[in-house]
Enzyme design. Structure first.
Site, PDB file in Angstrom:
ATOM      1  N   LEU A  76      11.513  25.539  -1.848  1.00 56.82           N
ATOM      2  CA  LEU A  76      12.219  24.764  -0.814  1.00 56.82           C
ATOM      3  C   LEU A  76      11.286  24.492   0.365  1.00 56.82           C
ATOM      4  CD1 LEU A  76      14.975  23.662   0.298  1.00 56.82           C
ATOM      5  CD2 LEU A  76      15.355  25.924   1.267  1.00 56.82           C
ATOM      6  N   PHE A 126       4.210  28.655   0.521  1.00 49.88           N
ATOM      7  CA  PHE A 126       4.773  30.019   0.514  1.00 49.88           C
ATOM      8  C   PHE A 126       5.677  30.276  -0.696  1.00 49.88           C
ATOM      9  CE2 PHE A 126       4.903  29.372   5.409  1.00 49.88           C
ATOM     10  CZ  PHE A 126       3.576  29.730   5.544  1.00 49.88           C
ATOM     11  N   ARG A 149      20.624  36.429   0.540  1.00 48.74           N
ATOM     12  CA  ARG A 149      20.473  37.245   1.758  1.00 48.74           C
ATOM     13  C   ARG A 149      20.966  38.670   1.537  1.00 48.74           C
ATOM     14  NH1 ARG A 149      22.040  32.238   5.428  1.00 48.74           N
ATOM     15  NH2 ARG A 149      19.899  31.502   5.377  1.00 48.74           N
ATOM     16  N   GLU A 157      13.635  33.886   3.671  1.00 50.81           N
ATOM     17  CA  GLU A 157      15.062  33.678   3.361  1.00 50.81           C
ATOM     18  C   GLU A 157      15.922  33.590   4.625  1.00 50.81           C
ATOM     19  OE1 GLU A 157      16.837  34.874  -0.053  1.00 50.81           O
ATOM     20  OE2 GLU A 157      15.017  35.380  -1.124  1.00 50.81           O
TER      21      GLU A 157
HETATM   22  C1  LIG Z   1       5.563  35.914   1.847  1.00 49.20           C
HETATM   23  C2  LIG Z   1       6.496  34.752   1.902  1.00 49.20           C
HETATM   24  C3  LIG Z   1       7.187  34.376   0.753  1.00 49.20           C
HETATM   25  C4  LIG Z   1       8.034  33.264   0.763  1.00 49.20           C
HETATM   26  N1  LIG Z   1       8.649  32.851  -0.392  1.00 49.20           N
HETATM   27  C5  LIG Z   1       9.316  31.659  -0.416  1.00 49.20           C
HETATM   28  C6  LIG Z   1       9.816  31.111  -1.649  1.00 49.20           C
HETATM   29  O1  LIG Z   1       9.692  31.719  -2.725  1.00 49.20           O
HETATM   30  N2  LIG Z   1      10.413  29.885  -1.609  1.00 49.20           N
HETATM   31  C7  LIG Z   1      10.571  29.185  -0.461  1.00 49.20           C
HETATM   32  O2  LIG Z   1      11.111  28.079  -0.508  1.00 49.20           O
HETATM   33  N3  LIG Z   1      10.116  29.683   0.733  1.00 49.20           N
HETATM   34  C8  LIG Z   1       9.490  30.891   0.776  1.00 49.20           C
HETATM   35  N4  LIG Z   1       9.007  31.395   1.974  1.00 49.20           N
HETATM   36  C9  LIG Z   1       9.175  30.601   3.184  1.00 49.20           C
HETATM   37  C10 LIG Z   1      10.110  31.221   4.216  1.00 49.20           C
HETATM   38  O3  LIG Z   1      11.431  31.141   3.786  1.00 49.20           O
HETATM   39  C11 LIG Z   1       9.841  30.490   5.543  1.00 49.20           C
HETATM   40  O4  LIG Z   1       8.577  30.943   6.021  1.00 49.20           O
HETATM   41  C12 LIG Z   1      10.926  30.736   6.573  1.00 49.20           C
HETATM   42  O5  LIG Z   1      12.121  30.102   6.181  1.00 49.20           O
HETATM   43  C13 LIG Z   1      10.522  30.231   7.970  1.00 49.20           C
HETATM   44  O6  LIG Z   1      10.034  28.943   7.904  1.00 49.20           O
HETATM   45  P1  LIG Z   1       8.636  28.590   8.614  1.00 49.20           P
HETATM   46  O7  LIG Z   1       7.647  29.584   8.168  1.00 49.20           O
HETATM   47  O8  LIG Z   1       8.352  27.172   8.363  1.00 49.20           O
HETATM   48  O9  LIG Z   1       8.912  28.843  10.150  1.00 49.20           O
HETATM   49  P2  LIG Z   1       9.580  27.794  11.166  1.00 49.20           P
HETATM   50  O10 LIG Z   1      10.803  27.231  10.580  1.00 49.20           O
HETATM   51  O11 LIG Z   1       8.523  26.865  11.638  1.00 49.20           O
HETATM   52  O12 LIG Z   1       9.967  28.765  12.374  1.00 49.20           O
HETATM   53  C14 LIG Z   1       9.015  29.264  13.315  1.00 49.20           C
HETATM   54  C15 LIG Z   1       9.769  30.094  14.369  1.00 49.20           C
HETATM   55  O13 LIG Z   1      10.727  29.271  15.049  1.00 49.20           O
HETATM   56  C16 LIG Z   1      12.010  29.843  14.948  1.00 49.20           C
HETATM   57  N5  LIG Z   1      13.014  28.779  14.859  1.00 49.20           N
HETATM   58  C17 LIG Z   1      12.995  27.703  14.021  1.00 49.20           C
HETATM   59  N6  LIG Z   1      14.076  26.945  14.237  1.00 49.20           N
HETATM   60  C18 LIG Z   1      14.814  27.569  15.200  1.00 49.20           C
HETATM   61  C19 LIG Z   1      16.051  27.290  15.853  1.00 49.20           C
HETATM   62  N7  LIG Z   1      16.804  26.226  15.527  1.00 49.20           N
HETATM   63  N8  LIG Z   1      16.482  28.141  16.811  1.00 49.20           N
HETATM   64  C20 LIG Z   1      15.773  29.258  17.130  1.00 49.20           C
HETATM   65  N9  LIG Z   1      14.589  29.567  16.548  1.00 49.20           N
HETATM   66  C21 LIG Z   1      14.125  28.747  15.586  1.00 49.20           C
HETATM   67  C22 LIG Z   1      11.958  30.682  13.669  1.00 49.20           C
HETATM   68  O14 LIG Z   1      12.965  31.675  13.653  1.00 49.20           O
HETATM   69  C23 LIG Z   1      10.562  31.247  13.747  1.00 49.20           C
HETATM   70  O15 LIG Z   1      10.555  32.342  14.633  1.00 49.20           O
HETATM   71  C24 LIG Z   1       8.208  32.541   1.979  1.00 49.20           C
HETATM   72  C25 LIG Z   1       7.544  32.958   3.135  1.00 49.20           C
HETATM   73  C26 LIG Z   1       6.699  34.034   3.114  1.00 49.20           C
HETATM   74  C27 LIG Z   1       5.973  34.427   4.364  1.00 49.20           C
END
Ligand SMILES: Cc1cc2nc3c(=O)[nH]c(=O)nc-3n(C[C@H](O)[C@H](O)[C@H](O)COP(=O)(O)OP(=O)(O)OC[C@H]3O[C@@H](n4cnc5c(N)ncnc54)[C@H](O)[C@@H]3O)c2cc1C
Length: 384
Positions: A126, A157, A244, A364
């Site tokens: 996703l 990721f 979750r 997640e």
């Molecule tokens: C080791 C690892 C494994 C993963 N595995 C998968 C997988 O198998 N499949 C998959 O699809 N994804 C996967 N992910 C992705 C993971 O779900 C995302 O990293 C996560 O959802 C956060 O997205 P982002 O990293 O783009 O951070 P962003 O969305 O850019 O967020 C950055 C910061 O801003 C904050 N923020 C964002 N929007 C808001 C808001 N509206 N209000 C307040 N705060 C906000 C967030 O909480 C965070 O602190 C994985 C990530 C990691 C690190």
């Protein structure tokens, strides 16, 4: 998992997974962390125990059970090796569950048995480089031509993608429709134009593969569209809601492992002529850790029970994920404190647990996203 919360069958499952985790996962955990590679040995063990298909009907090659059983499996697996539990969760609660819950009968019969039996690994894609929290803004496109969909774009990721037989991918067919333009597809391993680049250098869960996934005109046959066109975002959110609970269970397993290591260390390490467990400051730390683990376990089991009984569970699932993920970050940090200087070195399992725990408040749905979900619900309850 304290046994009071479990029935006899659940206790048997707990013992089975705990024995396997103690015998096989925990002894390999340090090596897996150092090598930063997917462990096929761990995977074989998980599949032999039927854990790769837990929660899936035996008609589709699964081991049956519901979310309570999945929680036990995830928690006990994480207690032995957190990387193995991340692999399991991405495979089961994300990838395989999407096909199992939203695929049609033909897709379930064709794809699920291989995954549930552990002959193949599933991944779920996703998140994109542009952002994970705002999933509706995804940019990967799917264009239909003569009964085939063509995917273009990239994901980041993505857990398990480097070893996956099937990757569930979310892509938009019409950006102007926002989240209603998103559809879900199953992309088989080796598809033309599918490129998988491992993302190395993680802080923790280093035995779980994380990957960039690129699609360049990747063809997907029409029979690999999951459910209906335009429903993909809804499926993704439904899957995250339930997964979750399973991530919260993983966090409980991390907290439990950190607590157990701390108790053992405190009983054998002596200062000022007595075991540190006899100093009240250490006793208070152990008491706080045990209380936090127990509270997280209780709400996680409550969310799983609600889901199994078809009751509303979404807020409890978010609360469980928020509480348990922040708990395991705190408890693994306290475990290092109990271990003193020794806890700061790689030979100490609590050093790895501390690094492994850190991702759980991010993936997640970050803690901030969980708070948004919880606040929306609580405020709604009290409006009017
Ligand atoms: C080791 C690892 C494994 C993963 N595995 C998968 C997988 O198998 N499949 C998959 O699809 N994804 C996967 N992910 C992705 C993971 O779900 C995302 O990293 C996560 O959802 C956060 O997205 P982002 O990293 O783009 O951070 P962003 O969305 O850019 O967020 C950055 C910061 O801003 C904050 N923020 C964002 N929007 C808001 C808001 N509206 N209000 C307040 N705060 C906000 C967030 O909480 C965070 O602190 C994985 C990530 C990691 C690190």
């Amino acid at each position: 998992m304290t046994t009071q919360m479990l029935n006899e069958e659940e206790r048997m499952l707990q013992r089975l997974v705990r024995d396997f985790a103690d015998r096989e996962l925990a002894p390999r955990a340090q090596e897996v962390d150092e090598k930063e590679e997917f462990s096929w040995e761990n995977w074989e063990g998980l599949s032999q125990l039927g854990l790769t298909g837990i929660g899936i009907d035996s008609k589709y090659g699964g081991s049956g059970g519901g979310y309570r059983q999945t929680v036990i499996a995830a928690s006990e697996t994480a207690r032995g090796d957190v990387s193995a539990s991340t692999t399991l969760i991405a495979h089961l609660s994300l990838g395989t569950s999407t096909i199992y819950r939203f695929g049609n009968e033909e897709q379930k019969q064709r794809l699920v048995p291989q995954l549930a039996s552990g002959k193949g690994v599933a991944a779920w894609a996703l998140t994109e480089p542009g952002g994970g929290s705002d999933a509706a803004a995804l940019q990967t496109t799917a264009t239909e031509k003569d009964g085939t969909y063509f995917l273009n774009g990239s994901k980041v990721f993505i857990t398990n993608a480097e070893v996956a037989e099937s990757i569930v991918v979310f892509a938009t067919m019409d950006r102007s429709k926002g989240n209603k333009g998103i559809s879900a597809f199953v992309v088989p391993k080796g598809s033309p134009g599918l490129q998988i680049n491992p993302q190395k250098g993680k802080m923790g869960i280093r035995g779980s593969g994380t990957n960039e996934v690129i699609f360049e005109n990747t063809p997907v046959p029409a029979n690999n569209l999951i459910g209906e066109e335009g429903q993909g975002f809804k499926y993704a959110m439904d899957i995250l809601d339930t997964s979750r609970i399973v991530v919260a269970a993983q966090c409980v397993g991390i907290g439990q492992a950190a607590l157990e290591h701390s108790i053992r260390y405190a009983q054998q390490r002596e200062t000022f002529g007595k075991p540190i467990a006899n100093h009240q400051a250490i006793q208070f730390m152990i008491a706080d850790m045990a209380t936090q683990v127990h509270a997280s376990r209780s709400i996680t089991m409550e969310a799983a029970t609600l889901k199994d009984e078809n009751m509303p569970f979404h807020t409890e699932a978010s609360m469980a994920k928020l509480l348990a993920s922040e708990m395991c970050v705190n408890v693994s940090s306290q475990a290092i404190q109990v271990h003193g200087g020794y806890g700061y070195f790689k030979e100490a399992p609590v050093e790895r647990l501390f690094r492994d725990a850190r991702v759980t408040t991010i993936y997640e749905g970050t803690s901030e996203v969980q708070r948004l979900v919880i606040a929306r619900h609580v405020l709604n309850e009290y409006s009017n």
